[in-house]
Design an enzyme around this catalytic site. Structure first.
Site, PDB file in Angstrom:
ATOM      1  N   GLU A   1       0.889  -6.815   8.368  1.00 40.51           N
ATOM      2  CA  GLU A   1       0.943  -5.347   8.384  1.00 40.51           C
ATOM      3  C   GLU A   1       2.053  -4.788   7.498  1.00 40.51           C
ATOM      4  O   GLU A   1       2.099  -3.596   7.243  1.00 40.51           O
ATOM      5  CB  GLU A   1       1.073  -4.829   9.820  1.00 40.51           C
ATOM      6  CG  GLU A   1      -0.256  -4.777  10.549  1.00 40.51           C
ATOM      7  CD  GLU A   1      -1.347  -4.084   9.729  1.00 40.51           C
ATOM      8  OE1 GLU A   1      -1.256  -2.867   9.528  1.00 40.51           O
ATOM      9  OE2 GLU A   1      -2.289  -4.789   9.294  1.00 40.51           O
TER      10      GLU A   1
ATOM     11  N   PRO B   1       0.814  -1.223   0.000  1.00 37.98           N
ATOM     12  CA  PRO B   1       0.000   0.000   0.000  1.00 37.98           C
ATOM     13  C   PRO B   1       0.849   1.276   0.000  1.00 37.98           C
ATOM     14  O   PRO B   1       0.355   2.341  -0.328  1.00 37.98           O
ATOM     15  CB  PRO B   1      -0.813  -0.087   1.304  1.00 37.98           C
ATOM     16  CG  PRO B   1      -0.685  -1.492   1.775  1.00 37.98           C
ATOM     17  CD  PRO B   1       0.591  -2.017   1.223  1.00 37.98           C
TER      18      PRO B   1
ATOM     19  N   ARG C   1      -0.496  -8.965 -21.482  1.00 40.54           N
ATOM     20  CA  ARG C   1      -1.231  -8.625 -22.703  1.00 40.54           C
ATOM     21  C   ARG C   1      -0.518  -7.585 -23.565  1.00 40.54           C
ATOM     22  O   ARG C   1      -0.870  -7.396 -24.729  1.00 40.54           O
ATOM     23  CB  ARG C   1      -2.673  -8.199 -22.404  1.00 40.54           C
ATOM     24  CG  ARG C   1      -2.811  -6.952 -21.587  1.00 40.54           C
ATOM     25  CD  ARG C   1      -4.261  -6.620 -21.294  1.00 40.54           C
ATOM     26  NE  ARG C   1      -4.976  -6.176 -22.486  1.00 40.54           N
ATOM     27  CZ  ARG C   1      -4.763  -5.032 -23.119  1.00 40.54           C
ATOM     28  NH1 ARG C   1      -3.828  -4.212 -22.709  1.00 40.54           N
ATOM     29  NH2 ARG C   1      -5.473  -4.699 -24.168  1.00 40.54           N
TER      30      ARG C   1
ATOM     31  N   ASP D   1      -4.814   1.579 -28.281  1.00 36.27           N
ATOM     32  CA  ASP D   1      -5.175   2.991 -28.395  1.00 36.27           C
ATOM     33  C   ASP D   1      -6.292   3.439 -27.470  1.00 36.27           C
ATOM     34  O   ASP D   1      -6.459   4.626 -27.262  1.00 36.27           O
ATOM     35  CB  ASP D   1      -5.579   3.303 -29.835  1.00 36.27           C
ATOM     36  CG  ASP D   1      -4.427   3.062 -30.785  1.00 36.27           C
ATOM     37  OD1 ASP D   1      -4.538   3.430 -31.954  1.00 36.27           O
ATOM     38  OD2 ASP D   1      -3.414   2.490 -30.337  1.00 36.27           O
TER      39      ASP D   1
HETATM   40  C1  9D3 Z   1      -2.970   0.590   8.507  1.00 30.62           C
HETATM   41  C2  9D3 Z   1      -3.375  -0.781   8.762  1.00 30.62           C
HETATM   42  N1  9D3 Z   1      -3.364  -1.739   7.650  1.00 30.62           N
HETATM   43  C3  9D3 Z   1      -4.737  -1.856   7.157  1.00 30.62           C
HETATM   44  C4  9D3 Z   1      -5.537  -2.831   7.923  1.00 30.62           C
HETATM   45  C5  9D3 Z   1      -2.458  -1.363   6.559  1.00 30.62           C
HETATM   46  C6  9D3 Z   1      -2.366  -2.426   5.536  1.00 30.62           C
HETATM   47  C7  9D3 Z   1      -1.428  -3.433   5.627  1.00 30.62           C
HETATM   48  C8  9D3 Z   1      -1.345  -4.419   4.658  1.00 30.62           C
HETATM   49  C9  9D3 Z   1      -3.237  -2.440   4.442  1.00 30.62           C
HETATM   50  C10 9D3 Z   1      -3.146  -3.450   3.465  1.00 30.62           C
HETATM   51  C11 9D3 Z   1      -2.214  -4.453   3.580  1.00 30.62           C
HETATM   52  C12 9D3 Z   1      -2.123  -5.507   2.549  1.00 30.62           C
HETATM   53  N2  9D3 Z   1      -2.129  -4.938   1.196  1.00 30.62           N
HETATM   54  C13 9D3 Z   1      -1.177  -5.161   0.312  1.00 30.62           C
HETATM   55  O1  9D3 Z   1      -0.275  -5.909   0.565  1.00 30.62           O
HETATM   56  C14 9D3 Z   1      -1.227  -4.492  -0.973  1.00 30.62           C
HETATM   57  C15 9D3 Z   1      -2.131  -3.508  -1.509  1.00 30.62           C
HETATM   58  C16 9D3 Z   1      -3.300  -2.892  -0.973  1.00 30.62           C
HETATM   59  O2  9D3 Z   1      -3.775  -3.148   0.153  1.00 30.62           O
HETATM   60  N3  9D3 Z   1      -3.942  -1.967  -1.748  1.00 30.62           N
HETATM   61  C17 9D3 Z   1      -3.528  -1.638  -2.986  1.00 30.62           C
HETATM   62  N4  9D3 Z   1      -2.444  -2.182  -3.532  1.00 30.62           N
HETATM   63  C18 9D3 Z   1      -1.766  -3.110  -2.795  1.00 30.62           C
HETATM   64  S1  9D3 Z   1      -0.381  -3.877  -3.295  1.00 30.62           S
HETATM   65  C19 9D3 Z   1      -0.235  -4.744  -1.903  1.00 30.62           C
END
Ligand code: 9D3
Length: 252
Positions: free
Chosen positions: A115, A88, A153, A168
């Site tokens: 986390e 994230p 793709r 495109d």
């Molecule tokens: C702040 C507390 N956490 C939320 C309950 C933070 C958090 C930790 C781990 C939120 C998501 C995750 C797991 N997500 C991913 O590993 C992840 C992700 C995503 O959650 N949203 C958009 N792209 C991605 S890429 C990996």
């Protein structure tokens, strides 16, 4: 192109990689996709891949040693490769990033869980950190699927010729006009008369205006980069859409 995926949930990835276009690309040898279970590289007797965060707090953190060992195993096998952590905290994914990744020979996708991932692994081994959008997933596995799907793709020969012109749709920023197939009447709804008229110029104009209206309603942000030809501007003016388009382009 070679994709290596590092995950603690390998089963989650199997079936989407064995269907449709991705399956065909794998069978044709246009992509090689290999899944590595990080747990196989945990040294302790419980195969622990996560632990409690130093400093306290909620949740668990992925340990650096199993990730490092798993990464080393895929590095030895293929040429260096670009290491992408799905998280994230990553930079936002887009068609532009997909095109950038499609130019690599070997991508190593590391799926986070819990986390997060110990920062020292990120500092030592990760080249690029990517998020697929502002919503909360339970881990990086589905994000890795999104990347593999959108990059595969784009690889030469993966799509047929008819489809590859479709590249495109994103260089032109407009949303697609509504589409219809048989039957001519469904659940009391008729196909718009104009599409049955055989008048190709009127159909083109109708579709263009539908595309612009939809984009104005749903994705006004996309109009920003859009440039219209003289003929298109004339058509927009005729249908009282041009002033609205100009206003939206200034707002976004
Ligand atoms: C702040 C507390 N956490 C939320 C309950 C933070 C958090 C930790 C781990 C939120 C998501 C995750 C797991 N997500 C991913 O590993 C992840 C992700 C995503 O959650 N949203 C958009 N792209 C991605 S890429 C990996």
């Amino acid at each position: 192109m070679i994709f290596d995926i590092l995950t603690i949930f390998p089963d989650l990835l199997e079936s989407p990689l064995n269907e449709s276009i991705i399956r065909r690309a794998r069978e044709a040898g246009q992509v090689r996709i290999e899944i590595t279970n990080i747990r196989d590289f945990a040294e302790d007797k419980h195969s622990m891949t996560d632990d409690r965060p130093f400093g306290g707090g909620e949740g668990m953190v992925m340990k650096p040693e199993p990730l490092t060992a798993a990464l080393k195993s895929v590095r030895g096998k293929n040429e260096p490769g670009r290491v992408v952590l799905l998280s994230p905290q990553g930079r936002p994914y887009s068609q532009e990033v997909a095109e950038e990744l499609s130019r690599e020979k070997h991508l190593i996708l590391v799926c986070g869980r819990y986390e997060g991932v110990d920062e020292r692994f990120i500092a030592a081994a990760v080249d690029d950190e990517i998020s697929i959008g502002d919503y909360i997933l339970t881990g990086g596995e589905l994000a890795a699927m999104v990347i593999i799907d959108s990059v595969t793709r784009l690889l030469p020969g993966v799509l047929g010729c008819a489809d590859s012109a479709e590249k495109d749709t994103f260089s032109r920023q407009l949303l697609k006009h509504p589409q219809y197939t048989r039957p001519r009447e469904f659940a009391g709804q008729e196909v718009p008369e104009i599409l049955l008229s055989g008048d190709h110029e009127r159909i083109e104009n109708y579709r263009f205006l539908e595309s612009v209206s939809r984009t104005m309603d749903r994705r006004p942000d996309l109009l920003q980069k859009e440039e219209f030809s003289k003929a298109e501007i004339k058509l927009l003016k005729k249908h009282q859409l041009y002033d609205k388009v100009k206003t939206l382009q200034k707002e976004h």
